[in-house]
Write a protein that holds these residues in place. Structure first.
Motif, PDB file in Angstrom:
ATOM      1  N   VAL A   1       0.838  -1.198   0.000  1.00  0.00           N
ATOM      2  CA  VAL A   1       0.000   0.000   0.000  1.00  0.00           C
ATOM      3  C   VAL A   1       0.873   1.248   0.000  1.00  0.00           C
ATOM      4  N   ALA A   2       1.885   1.265   0.851  1.00  0.00           N
ATOM      5  CA  ALA A   2       2.783   2.418   0.916  1.00  0.00           C
ATOM      6  C   ALA A   2       3.526   2.615  -0.408  1.00  0.00           C
ATOM      7  N   MET A   3       3.970   1.529  -1.023  1.00  0.00           N
ATOM      8  CA  MET A   3       4.686   1.628  -2.295  1.00  0.00           C
ATOM      9  C   MET A   3       3.763   2.148  -3.403  1.00  0.00           C
ATOM     10  N   ARG A   4       2.532   1.683  -3.418  1.00  0.00           N
ATOM     11  CA  ARG A   4       1.572   2.169  -4.426  1.00  0.00           C
ATOM     12  C   ARG A   4       1.305   3.655  -4.237  1.00  0.00           C
ATOM     13  N   MET A   5       1.193   4.102  -2.984  1.00  0.00           N
ATOM     14  CA  MET A   5       0.974   5.524  -2.718  1.00  0.00           C
ATOM     15  C   MET A   5       2.185   6.336  -3.157  1.00  0.00           C
ATOM     16  N   ALA A   6       3.371   5.798  -2.981  1.00  0.00           N
ATOM     17  CA  ALA A   6       4.575   6.490  -3.448  1.00  0.00           C
ATOM     18  C   ALA A   6       4.534   6.673  -4.962  1.00  0.00           C
ATOM     19  N   GLU A   7       4.094   5.648  -5.671  1.00  0.00           N
ATOM     20  CA  GLU A   7       3.975   5.752  -7.127  1.00  0.00           C
ATOM     21  C   GLU A   7       2.982   6.843  -7.511  1.00  0.00           C
ATOM     22  N   LEU A   8       1.862   6.923  -6.801  1.00  0.00           N
ATOM     23  CA  LEU A   8       0.845   7.930  -7.093  1.00  0.00           C
ATOM     24  C   LEU A   8       1.359   9.340  -6.791  1.00  0.00           C
ATOM     25  N   PHE A   9       2.138   9.471  -5.733  1.00  0.00           N
ATOM     26  CA  PHE A   9       2.740  10.758  -5.369  1.00  0.00           C
ATOM     27  C   PHE A   9       3.640  11.231  -6.514  1.00  0.00           C
ATOM     28  N   ILE A  10       4.506  10.328  -6.965  1.00  0.00           N
ATOM     29  CA  ILE A  10       5.427  10.659  -8.049  1.00  0.00           C
ATOM     30  C   ILE A  10       4.663  11.010  -9.321  1.00  0.00           C
ATOM     31  N   GLU A  11       3.643  10.217  -9.647  1.00  0.00           N
ATOM     32  CA  GLU A  11       2.846  10.463 -10.863  1.00  0.00           C
ATOM     33  C   GLU A  11       2.148  11.813 -10.804  1.00  0.00           C
ATOM     34  N   ALA A  12       1.655  12.186  -9.624  1.00  0.00           N
ATOM     35  CA  ALA A  12       0.945  13.454  -9.490  1.00  0.00           C
ATOM     36  C   ALA A  12       1.836  14.626  -9.878  1.00  0.00           C
ATOM     37  N   VAL A  13       3.122  14.527  -9.536  1.00  0.00           N
ATOM     38  CA  VAL A  13       4.070  15.594  -9.873  1.00  0.00           C
ATOM     39  C   VAL A  13       4.497  15.501 -11.333  1.00  0.00           C
TER      40      VAL A  13
ATOM     41  N   SER B   1      -2.125  30.639  -1.061  1.00  0.00           N
ATOM     42  CA  SER B   1      -1.621  29.692  -2.049  1.00  0.00           C
ATOM     43  C   SER B   1      -2.564  29.592  -3.247  1.00  0.00           C
ATOM     44  N   TYR B   2      -3.847  29.601  -2.967  1.00  0.00           N
ATOM     45  CA  TYR B   2      -4.875  29.424  -4.007  1.00  0.00           C
ATOM     46  C   TYR B   2      -5.114  30.706  -4.799  1.00  0.00           C
ATOM     47  N   GLY B   3      -4.878  31.851  -4.147  1.00  0.00           N
ATOM     48  CA  GLY B   3      -5.095  33.129  -4.809  1.00  0.00           C
ATOM     49  C   GLY B   3      -6.528  33.587  -4.801  1.00  0.00           C
ATOM     50  N   ALA B   4      -7.323  33.057  -3.888  1.00  0.00           N
ATOM     51  CA  ALA B   4      -8.736  33.439  -3.778  1.00  0.00           C
ATOM     52  C   ALA B   4      -9.262  32.995  -2.421  1.00  0.00           C
ATOM     53  N   GLU B   5     -10.374  33.613  -2.004  1.00  0.00           N
ATOM     54  CA  GLU B   5     -10.992  33.265  -0.723  1.00  0.00           C
ATOM     55  C   GLU B   5     -12.162  32.308  -0.882  1.00  0.00           C
ATOM     56  N   THR B   6     -12.473  31.968  -2.126  1.00  0.00           N
ATOM     57  CA  THR B   6     -13.568  31.036  -2.409  1.00  0.00           C
ATOM     58  C   THR B   6     -13.058  29.944  -3.335  1.00  0.00           C
ATOM     59  N   LEU B   7     -13.351  28.706  -3.005  1.00  0.00           N
ATOM     60  CA  LEU B   7     -12.954  27.582  -3.842  1.00  0.00           C
ATOM     61  C   LEU B   7     -13.836  27.546  -5.088  1.00  0.00           C
ATOM     62  N   GLU B   8     -13.194  27.418  -6.237  1.00  0.00           N
ATOM     63  CA  GLU B   8     -13.918  27.457  -7.502  1.00  0.00           C
ATOM     64  C   GLU B   8     -14.037  26.060  -8.099  1.00  0.00           C
ATOM     65  N   LYS B   9     -15.217  25.727  -8.585  1.00  0.00           N
ATOM     66  CA  LYS B   9     -15.404  24.471  -9.307  1.00  0.00           C
ATOM     67  C   LYS B   9     -14.526  24.478 -10.541  1.00  0.00           C
ATOM     68  N   GLY B  10     -13.889  23.368 -10.809  1.00  0.00           N
ATOM     69  CA  GLY B  10     -13.031  23.276 -11.969  1.00  0.00           C
ATOM     70  C   GLY B  10     -11.609  23.747 -11.731  1.00  0.00           C
ATOM     71  N   ARG B  11     -11.351  24.287 -10.550  1.00  0.00           N
ATOM     72  CA  ARG B  11      -9.986  24.694 -10.177  1.00  0.00           C
ATOM     73  C   ARG B  11      -9.681  24.139  -8.792  1.00  0.00           C
ATOM     74  N   PRO B  12      -9.489  22.826  -8.702  1.00  0.00           N
ATOM     75  CA  PRO B  12      -9.297  22.207  -7.388  1.00  0.00           C
ATOM     76  C   PRO B  12      -8.045  22.691  -6.694  1.00  0.00           C
ATOM     77  N   PHE B  13      -8.142  22.815  -5.376  1.00  0.00           N
ATOM     78  CA  PHE B  13      -6.997  23.249  -4.569  1.00  0.00           C
ATOM     79  C   PHE B  13      -5.920  22.186  -4.561  1.00  0.00           C
ATOM     80  N   PHE B  14      -6.307  20.967  -4.239  1.00  0.00           N
ATOM     81  CA  PHE B  14      -5.325  19.902  -4.044  1.00  0.00           C
ATOM     82  C   PHE B  14      -5.191  19.015  -5.274  1.00  0.00           C
ATOM     83  N   ASP B  15      -3.955  18.599  -5.536  1.00  0.00           N
ATOM     84  CA  ASP B  15      -3.730  17.555  -6.529  1.00  0.00           C
ATOM     85  C   ASP B  15      -3.954  16.183  -5.906  1.00  0.00           C
ATOM     86  N   VAL B  16      -3.518  16.036  -4.657  1.00  0.00           N
ATOM     87  CA  VAL B  16      -3.714  14.778  -3.930  1.00  0.00           C
ATOM     88  C   VAL B  16      -4.044  15.085  -2.474  1.00  0.00           C
TER      89      VAL B  16
END
Length: 247
Positions: free
Chosen positions: A19-31, A130-145
């Motif tokens: 599980v930890a190794m798979r999460m590491a792969e996903l972390f790397i892929e996200a970047v 970090s986000y550059g706004a005080e309201t979360l916008e649909k279609g512009r997610p804050f987090f990648d993971v």
């Protein structure tokens, strides 16, 4: 597209290390999958992330990540002094963040020096900057993971059963004071977690079997069952948590 737990993808892996190794792969892929972009990742605490952090800190693995584009946040934090044994930030710092070339100004620990509600507001302000706004916008997610765990009572992050934070619809960060676990806590709220491209649950151990079953069913009576994402939800479970016997 909004994904709820009934439409999450479930992967069963052999054991906690897998599980930890798979999460590491996903972390790397996200970047790697978004070259040139700033990548925001929310870390979680717990025993499985400890193994993940140790994997990512290995030189041969760390070199696969363009750390100067990574921005680290936390899904929750116990409201304890810096360096406390129960601090998620301290664990991540010692096992991973101090060992990779990640600029210090891109690491955002949840503050714990003041009153909890004031610290929650301070963290929201860091996120807004970090986000550059005080309201979360649909279609512009804050987090990648967003990494999440699953408690035996169905909690995730510090969204515990019966806590008022479960009903928060506007704030990105709030306070939880669970009766069944130590320490007052800061936690991302449902709206903040939903502002994500990918949510990954890490679920290990045979004591998670009943709750994992309910999570797979999208049981909205448990806090984790109410998680949604603008993007995808993936649950990585080991065979023990999935109720599969190993020989």
């Amino acid at each position: 597209m909004t994904t709820d737990m009934r439409h999450a993808v479930f992967e069963v892996l052999s054991d906690v290390d897998a599980v930890a190794m798979r999460m590491a792969e996903l972390f790397i892929e996200a970047v790697q999958n978004r070259p040139g972009e700033r990548i925001r990742i929310a870390l979680s605490g717990g025993s499985t992330p400890k193994r993940l952090f140790a994997i990512l800190a290995r030189p041969e693995v760390a070199q696969k990540v363009d750390w100067k584009r990574v921005e680290i946040f936390y899904g929750d934090e116990r409201h304890v002094p810096v360096g406390h044994a129960d601090s998620n930030q301290s664990m991540a710092e010692s096992l991973l963040l101090s060992k990779v070339p990640l600029p210090a100004e891109q690491i955002h620990p949840m503050p714990t020096q003041g009153q909890a509600r004031e610290d929650a507001q301070r963290y929201q302000e860091v996120m807004e900057a970090s986000y550059g706004a005080e309201t979360l916008e649909k279609g512009r997610p804050f987090f990648d993971v967003v990494m999440l765990g699953l408690g035996t009572d169905g909690h995730t992050a510090s969204l515990f059963p019966g806590e008022p934070v479960l009903d928060e619809t506007k704030a990105w960060v709030s306070v939880s004071d669970p009766k069944t676990a130590p320490h007052e806590r800061l936690t991302l709220t449902y709206p903040a977690i939903a502002s994500s491209r990918n949510i990954v649950f890490l679920v290990t151990g045979d004591n998670k079997v009943p709750m994992l079953r309910r999570l797979r069913e999208g049981d909205s009576s448990i806090p984790s069952g109410r998680i949604v994402s603008e993007g995808k939800i993936l649950v990585l479970a080991d065979r023990a948590a999935a109720g599969e016997h190993t020989s």
